[in-house]
Design an enzyme around this catalytic site. Structure first.
Site, PDB file in Angstrom:
ATOM      1  N   GLY A  88       0.826  -1.203   0.000  1.00  0.00           N
ATOM      2  CA  GLY A  88       0.000   0.000   0.000  1.00  0.00           C
ATOM      3  C   GLY A  88       0.858   1.250   0.000  1.00  0.00           C
ATOM      4  O   GLY A  88       1.933   1.310  -0.601  1.00  0.00           O
ATOM      5  N   GLY A  89       0.377   2.257   0.715  1.00  0.00           N
ATOM      6  CA  GLY A  89       1.093   3.534   0.756  1.00  0.00           C
ATOM      7  C   GLY A  89       2.461   3.408   1.389  1.00  0.00           C
ATOM      8  O   GLY A  89       3.329   4.260   1.180  1.00  0.00           O
ATOM      9  N   GLY A 102      23.766  11.701 -30.209  1.00  0.00           N
ATOM     10  CA  GLY A 102      23.222  12.414 -29.051  1.00  0.00           C
ATOM     11  C   GLY A 102      23.764  11.862 -27.750  1.00  0.00           C
ATOM     12  O   GLY A 102      23.924  12.590 -26.766  1.00  0.00           O
ATOM     13  N   ALA A 103      24.065  10.567 -27.771  1.00  0.00           N
ATOM     14  CA  ALA A 103      24.576   9.943 -26.550  1.00  0.00           C
ATOM     15  C   ALA A 103      25.926  10.550 -26.160  1.00  0.00           C
ATOM     16  O   ALA A 103      26.265  10.618 -24.979  1.00  0.00           O
ATOM     17  CB  ALA A 103      24.688   8.441 -26.741  1.00  0.00           C
TER      18      ALA A 103
HETATM   19  C1  HXC Z   1      -3.366  -3.771  12.093  1.00  0.00           C
HETATM   20  C2  HXC Z   1      -2.206  -5.628  11.437  1.00  0.00           C
HETATM   21  C3  HXC Z   1      -2.016  -5.086  10.166  1.00  0.00           C
HETATM   22  C4  HXC Z   1      -2.547  -3.800   9.909  1.00  0.00           C
HETATM   23  C5  HXC Z   1      -1.071  -6.996  10.217  1.00  0.00           C
HETATM   24  N1  HXC Z   1      -1.614  -6.820  11.413  1.00  0.00           N
HETATM   25  N2  HXC Z   1      -1.317  -5.960   9.423  1.00  0.00           N
HETATM   26  N3  HXC Z   1      -2.874  -4.962  12.399  1.00  0.00           N
HETATM   27  N4  HXC Z   1      -3.213  -3.189  10.902  1.00  0.00           N
HETATM   28  N5  HXC Z   1      -2.372  -3.214   8.724  1.00  0.00           N
HETATM   29  C6  HXC Z   1      -1.552  -7.716  12.568  1.00  0.00           C
HETATM   30  C7  HXC Z   1      -2.342  -8.999  12.370  1.00  0.00           C
HETATM   31  O1  HXC Z   1      -3.666  -8.794  12.770  1.00  0.00           O
HETATM   32  C8  HXC Z   1      -1.595  -9.948  13.288  1.00  0.00           C
HETATM   33  O2  HXC Z   1      -1.987  -9.669  14.609  1.00  0.00           O
HETATM   34  C9  HXC Z   1      -0.175  -9.494  13.176  1.00  0.00           C
HETATM   35  O3  HXC Z   1      -0.226  -8.163  12.682  1.00  0.00           O
HETATM   36  C10 HXC Z   1       0.627 -10.328  12.211  1.00  0.00           C
HETATM   37  O4  HXC Z   1      -0.100 -10.421  11.007  1.00  0.00           O
HETATM   38  P1  HXC Z   1      -0.324 -11.794  10.239  1.00  0.00           P
HETATM   39  O5  HXC Z   1      -1.347 -11.578   9.214  1.00  0.00           O
HETATM   40  O6  HXC Z   1      -0.524 -12.896  11.231  1.00  0.00           O
HETATM   41  O7  HXC Z   1       1.124 -11.995   9.600  1.00  0.00           O
HETATM   42  P2  HXC Z   1       1.487 -12.592   8.191  1.00  0.00           P
HETATM   43  O8  HXC Z   1       0.762 -13.862   7.936  1.00  0.00           O
HETATM   44  O9  HXC Z   1       2.972 -12.638   8.165  1.00  0.00           O
HETATM   45  O10 HXC Z   1       0.989 -11.537   7.115  1.00  0.00           O
HETATM   46  C11 HXC Z   1       1.541 -10.239   7.125  1.00  0.00           C
HETATM   47  C12 HXC Z   1       0.729  -9.337   6.173  1.00  0.00           C
HETATM   48  C13 HXC Z   1      -0.788  -9.397   6.575  1.00  0.00           C
HETATM   49  C14 HXC Z   1       0.920  -9.833   4.763  1.00  0.00           C
HETATM   50  C15 HXC Z   1       1.311  -7.947   6.305  1.00  0.00           C
HETATM   51  O11 HXC Z   1      -0.891  -9.200   7.956  1.00  0.00           O
HETATM   52  C16 HXC Z   1      -1.569  -8.360   5.851  1.00  0.00           C
HETATM   53  O12 HXC Z   1      -1.941  -8.549   4.673  1.00  0.00           O
HETATM   54  N6  HXC Z   1      -1.888  -7.282   6.557  1.00  0.00           N
HETATM   55  C17 HXC Z   1      -2.704  -6.224   5.994  1.00  0.00           C
HETATM   56  C18 HXC Z   1      -1.928  -5.443   4.982  1.00  0.00           C
HETATM   57  C19 HXC Z   1      -2.700  -4.266   4.503  1.00  0.00           C
HETATM   58  O13 HXC Z   1      -3.647  -4.421   3.725  1.00  0.00           O
HETATM   59  N7  HXC Z   1      -2.380  -3.103   5.063  1.00  0.00           N
HETATM   60  C20 HXC Z   1      -3.043  -1.879   4.729  1.00  0.00           C
HETATM   61  C21 HXC Z   1      -2.383  -1.378   3.464  1.00  0.00           C
HETATM   62  S1  HXC Z   1      -3.106   0.066   2.944  1.00  0.00           S
HETATM   63  P3  HXC Z   1      -1.906 -10.765  15.761  1.00  0.00           P
HETATM   64  O14 HXC Z   1      -2.527 -10.112  16.920  1.00  0.00           O
HETATM   65  O15 HXC Z   1      -2.630 -11.952  15.252  1.00  0.00           O
HETATM   66  O16 HXC Z   1      -0.456 -11.045  15.966  1.00  0.00           O
HETATM   67  C22 HXC Z   1      -2.097   1.202   3.482  1.00  0.00           C
HETATM   68  C23 HXC Z   1      -2.528   2.551   3.125  1.00  0.00           C
HETATM   69  C24 HXC Z   1      -1.455   3.541   3.323  1.00  0.00           C
HETATM   70  O17 HXC Z   1      -1.128   0.962   4.081  1.00  0.00           O
HETATM   71  C25 HXC Z   1      -1.753   4.684   2.431  1.00  0.00           C
HETATM   72  C26 HXC Z   1      -0.743   5.768   2.616  1.00  0.00           C
HETATM   73  C27 HXC Z   1      -0.905   6.757   1.513  1.00  0.00           C
END
Ligand code: HXC
Length: 525
Positions: free
Chosen positions: A180-181, A415-416
């Protein structure tokens, strides 16, 4: 009421113990189970990484007890001191460095409002005190439970990355997911190092890709270290594991100054094998159409083992990297005849342009080796904008005010020739080897165009073409026409290269050139 000395002492002890307990709790991050999981994936914890990258015992943490303020989705019951990011300052090789290191064991290292504020704090300090910033990224992105405040937190970081660009060096190490961001902060920094197999970067992950484009792709294929090192150029360096990545950081910063007002450190000791003076004579092949590895020329010119190639696997027809010459840090840009004859295309132009701009921003002199047959022709290049992208390199060189030296080893066509740090775009000293061919184009193509009618009318057109090709080659396939006009400053023997480059950079040591007053230029993006 009288309070005994013993009571005071025991209260102080309790308070001290409380601090120690709090520190221990903070150090545990998301707890032992999650630390174990991190280790089982081959990843170090946020604190282990900081300890490894900084000089021993030099790290000072800031904001160890900061907690998030969210009460949504039960988060008020899940507060961990530090809120998923270790921030602070310390030294690398004795020089001040600011750092943040995201802790994946705490809510996946996700970025909350307070987590972002901690990062911003060290960024502000780095700017105010003029020292590099290192970001160790390992995060699931915006903290989903916090919503828009975490998005704003990202934007606060992006803003600071941009304001800091060109003021202090910024290095990003990707040591886990980066989606994401979250990818935009590293993209705004100067260099990215990705750890193989455990890190990835993408704007949208494989699931979204599948829904939108119906492509089936793994995270690794979509945005792994190799993908970004070879295909997109987002990644500058691949590291085999966390330790290797952190070692790379420690090494890379030695080539950089603390900020844009300083010079990179200059070790007073260096090695140079004198045998390299002999070996440089034999690098170019007899046949001027045959390839050779320009890295050999670079290695034979610079201090021993001092070359640090940047973007090694991307746009291979140009080689860029840091090096040292008599201990002084320089940036090297060189066409690579071993890859597509060293042609300039879209990717090689933007790769070199970005490197030139980093070096110029941070007072790192530029050494250019030129052997370029021209720009890559074809619809693909034209339609994707070789004009704008080639202009990036032209602009980057033309704008650079650092000492600049060019050595033409062989071809400098069309040109290069202009683009590759020619004197007309501000290079300070340009040399050519006797093998240099400085012309509008190669002799064969030139003869075909300018002697078209004579060739066509000849009894034996092939023979005539060859004769005219030789005529043109004799006239231009040498460095002397350019030397006569002062377009190059000297023709030098290959074995004189190092000495000439050293003398040149010494002569340019106090070069002071400023750009015309302006808000900022408008580089063709
Ligand atoms: C809150 C999160 C989190 C998030 C992970 N966790 N991502 N909590 N916000 N974004 C937490 C999980 O709930 C979990 O908690 C712990 O972190 C570990 O995550 P897992 O999923 O068990 O780990 P893994 O299997 O290794 O997968 C990692 C991951 C997945 C691929 C990053 O967690 C994931 O897809 N997360 C969401 C990613 C996402 O969509 N983020 C938002 C992007 S948008 P527990 O308590 O079980 O340990 C964005 C916008 C920004 O960022 C824009 C700026 C301009």
């Amino acid at each position: 009421m009288l309070i005994s000395k013993t009571t005071v002492n025991s209260r102080t002890m309790d308070k001290n113990q409380e601090l120690k307990n709090r520190r221990e709790a903070s150090k545990l991050g998301g707890g032992e189970k999650r630390i174990e999981r991190q280790h089982s994936q081959g990843k170090l914890t946020a604190r282990e990484r900081v300890t490894l990258v900084m000089d021993e015992g030099s790290f000072n943490e800031i904001g160890q007890f900061v907690e998030h303020r969210s009460t949504s989705f039960g988060l008020e019951k899940n507060k961990i001191p530090g809120d998923g990011v270790v921030t602070g300052f310390g030294t690398i090789h004795g020089r001040l460095i600011y750092i943040f290191s995201q802790d994946f064991t705490v809510l996946g290292g996700s970025l909350s409002e307070t987590h972002a504020a901690k990062i911003c704090r060290v960024m502000d300090l780095a700017m105010q005190n003029g020292a590099p910033l290192i970001g160790l990224n390992d995060s699931g992105g915006a903290r989903i439970q916090e919503g828009v405040v975490s998005l704003a937190g990202y934007a606060d970081i992006f803003y600071r990355n941009t304001r800091a660009s060109g003021v202090i060096p910024q290095l990003s190490v990707i040591m886990g997911p980066c989606a994401g961001g979250a990818v935009y902060s590293p993209a705004l920094t100067d260099f990215t190092i990705m750890v193989e197999d455990t890190s990835y970067m993408f704007v949208t992950g494989p699931n979204v890709v599948k829904t939108v484009t119906h492509e089936e792709v793994t995270s690794e294929e979509l945005g792994g270290a190799k993908t970004h090192a070879e295909k997109s150029g987002v990644n500058h360096f691949i590291a085999g594991n966390d330790i290797e990545a952190l070692k790379k950081v420690r090494d890379l910063v030695t080539f950089m100054p603390q900020n844009c007002n300083e010079l990179a450190p200059s070790p007073t000791m260096w090695d140079f094998k004198t045998s390299k003076i002999e070996s440089i004579k034999n690098i170019l092949p007899e046949n001027n159409q045959m390839p050779y590895d320009i890295r050999k020329v670079i290695e034979a010119t610079i201090d021993d083992n001092s070359f640090r190639e940047v973007h090694e696997d991307f746009a291979k027809s140009i080689v860029v990297g840091f090096a040292r010459i008599e201990g002084r840090s320089i940036g090297v840009v060189a066409n690579q005849p071993n890859s597509m004859a060293g042609v300039l295309d879209i990717d090689s132009s933007r790769k070199a342009a970005r490197f030139v701009r980093f070096c110029d921003a941070f007072n790192i002199p530029l050494l250019v080796f030129e052997d370029v047959p021209g720009f890559l022709p074809g619809t693909d290049q034209e339609w994707r904008g070789i004009i704008t992208n080639g202009a990036k390199l032209l602009y980057a060189f033309a704008e650079a005010t650092v000492p600049r030296i060019t050595v033409i080893t062989r071809k400098a066509y069309g040109g290069a020739f202009d683009v590759m740090n020619s004197k007309s775009i501000g290079s300070d000293l340009n040399f050519a080897w006797p093998t240099a061919e400085i012309a509008v184009m190669g002799a064969k193509g030139a003869a075909e165009i300018i002697f078209k009618r004579e060739i066509k009318a000849a009894e034996n057109p092939e023979e005539k073409w060859l004769e005219k090709e030789q005529e043109y080659a004799e006239m231009f396939a040498n460095p002397y026409r350019a030397a006569e006009r002062g377009i190059i400053d000297d023709v030098i023997l290959p074995e004189e290269t190092r000495a000439k480059v050293i003398a040149g950079f010494k002569m340019l040591e106090n070069k002071a050139e400023t750009l015309p007053k302006k808000k900022h230029g408008n580089i063709p993006l």
